[in-house]
Write an enzyme that holds these catalytic residues in place. Structure first.
Site, PDB file in Angstrom:
ATOM      1  CG  PHE A 179      -1.915   1.007   1.367  1.00 44.00           C
ATOM      2  CD1 PHE A 179      -3.197   0.758   0.888  1.00 44.00           C
ATOM      3  CD2 PHE A 179      -1.654   2.236   1.943  1.00 44.00           C
ATOM      4  CE1 PHE A 179      -4.183   1.728   0.982  1.00 44.00           C
ATOM      5  CE2 PHE A 179      -2.644   3.208   2.035  1.00 44.00           C
ATOM      6  CZ  PHE A 179      -3.909   2.949   1.558  1.00 44.00           C
TER       7      PHE A 179
ATOM      8  CG  ASP B  20       0.257  -2.436   7.077  1.00 47.59           C
ATOM      9  OD1 ASP B  20      -0.878  -2.825   7.428  1.00 47.59           O
ATOM     10  OD2 ASP B  20       0.476  -1.317   6.603  1.00 47.59           O
TER      11      ASP B  20
ATOM     12  CE1 TYR C  88      -9.096   3.037   7.166  1.00 53.93           C
ATOM     13  CE2 TYR C  88      -8.077   4.128   9.046  1.00 53.93           C
ATOM     14  CZ  TYR C  88      -8.042   3.735   7.715  1.00 53.93           C
ATOM     15  OH  TYR C  88      -6.947   4.054   6.944  1.00 53.93           O
ATOM     16  CE  LYS C  89      -7.720   0.113   5.380  1.00 47.56           C
ATOM     17  NZ  LYS C  89      -6.315   0.023   4.936  1.00 47.56           N
TER      18      LYS C  89
ATOM     19  NE  ARG D 150      -9.758  -2.619  -2.593  1.00 43.08           N
ATOM     20  CZ  ARG D 150      -9.232  -2.182  -1.452  1.00 43.08           C
ATOM     21  NH1 ARG D 150      -8.115  -2.709  -0.972  1.00 43.08           N
ATOM     22  NH2 ARG D 150      -9.833  -1.215  -0.777  1.00 43.08           N
TER      23      ARG D 150
END
Ligand SMILES: *Cc1c(COP(=O)(O)O)cnc(C)c1O
Length: 394
Positions: free
Chosen positions: A128, A197, A222-223, A368
């Protein structure tokens, strides 16, 4: 080729047999919408709104400044302890503070200080972007160089020059999961530290940081943890490094005695040394409330459902999307996300969203679909694929 009606019956049977089906009721989700973006912004658990309103009214309003000494100040470490079991960490190693980007910076610089004679940082070549950017800056400030290497190549590429390697546990584009224990062991054989990560794995697959011997880790809340937009990230420092974890954002919140207002910083003995400044209490306490949905959830069941949702996606795609290109691995080496290649990904996703199927896309050509085992249904997976099929037919 099976008929769509057979797949409808199959999806219904899978939903009826799903041991986690009852969890969906705990989330505030519009029934017209099929939500596949829990890997970017988790859905809100129903009770969070009321809890936050009460916190604003009773703690911020009623207790005013006194709330800082009535639980607010210690909340980063307390909420960290709630996340610890979800990442296989014994107590005392996880703190919730700042964003993933900021925690990456702390962890990377601290890692170079733990490995002073080593002049390079390895970064997952498929990372990312923010992880790579932050690594470049951490290297610039500490006089290291960054080398980008795909995760599978790291065992062959790591050397006595490597201070630390930063790897994404689950790839955000393809959904591919890397073997944490194996890669960490390979890095350690060369004397390098492993920084993982967990943004796309925490709350999806079981993570076993202690068992894998991981040195440092960061992750999003928050995912898949549903903490709310911009909720603070977490930082893990293995107990063996804690007393030497020397991070560069040494603000007063990480000091051993913040309210003594001393002139010189001395790091707190505990994981609180991972903090920098004043915590964002409302977001942190929204996350605290959101974490209630994990109470009593069997992590094995969660993983099996995440994989089963993916398997059903593959099955529907094989039956209904002739020739679809899917870069997500079909074995257990994947997270809870399926990606589909599409030359017109931005337009296709906009059309899917128009029809109530909410996923996202990553340039140039990846659709996705996040599969959140606590609330995604098999029926919704079929809906995503049939909607994609309709769009292709048009
Ligand atoms: C989502 C995500 C981030 C986000 O970082 P922020 O600082 O919260 O913006 C970082 N890294 C990875 C791998 C991610 O998936």
């Amino acid at each position: 080729m099976v008929a769509v009606t057979d797949l409808v019956a199959e999806a219904a049977a899978l939903d009826v047999a799903d041991p986690l089906a009852h969890k969906r009721n705990e989330f505030d989700l519009d029934t017209d919408v099929a939500y596949f973006d829990g890997n970017s912004l988790g859905a809100p658990p129903k009770h969070v709104a009321g809890r936050l309103a009460a916190i604003v009214r009773e703690q911020w309003g009623g207790r005013l400044i006194r709330s800082w000494s009535e639980g607010w100040w210690e909340a980063p470490v307390r909420v960290g302890e709630r996340i610890a079991p979800l990442v296989g960490a014994a107590p005392g190693q996880v703190v919730v503070a700042d964003s993933t980007s900021v925690d990456l910076f702390k962890a990377l610089v601290a890692a170079t200080r733990l490995r002073p004679g080593r002049d390079e940082i390895l970064v997952d070549a498929d990372t990312f972007p923010t992880d790579g950017y932050i690594a470049d800056e951490a290297a610039r400030l500490t006089g290291r160089t960054v080398r980008r290497v795909v995760a599978e190549e790291m065992p062959a590429q790591v050397s006595e020059r490597t201070a630390v390697a930063l790897i994404n546990h689950v790839d955000y584009v393809t959904g591919r999961a890397h073997d944490m224990a194996e890669l960490t062991a390979a890095l350690h054989r060369a004397g390098a530290l492993a920084l993982w990560d967990l943004c796309h794995s925490v709350g999806a697959l079981p993570v076993e940081l202690d068992a894998a011997g991981v040195d440092l880790a960061v992750g999003c809340t928050y995912k898949f943890l549903n903490g709310g937009p911009g909720s603070p990230a977490f930082l893990y420092v293995a107990a063996k490094w804690l007393d030497r974890f020397d991070q560069p954002l040494a603000g007063w919140a990480g000091d051993r005695d913040p309210f003594a207002m001393r002139g010189a910083y001395e790091a707190h003995a505990s994981i609180a040394r991972g903090r920098a400044g004043t915590p964002d209490i409302l977001s942190l306490l929204a996350l605290d409330a959101a974490l209630d949905v994990w109470d009593g959830v069997d992590r094995g069941l969660l993983r099996e459902k995440g994989l089963a949702l993916g398997d059903f996606f593959f099955r529907c795609a094989d039956e209904l999307l002739d020739g679809a290109k899917i870069p997500t691995p079909r074995g257990r080496d994947r997270g809870h996300q399926v990606s589909v290649l599409d030359d017109d990904a931005a337009k296709t996703m906009a059309a899917l969203i128009d029809r109530g199927v909410i996923g996202d896309f990553r340039p140039p050509n990846v659709l996705r679909f996040g599969l959140a085992p606590l609330y995604t249904t098999y029926g919704e997976v079929l809906r995503a694929v049939t909607t994609l099929r309709e769009l292709r037919a048009e």
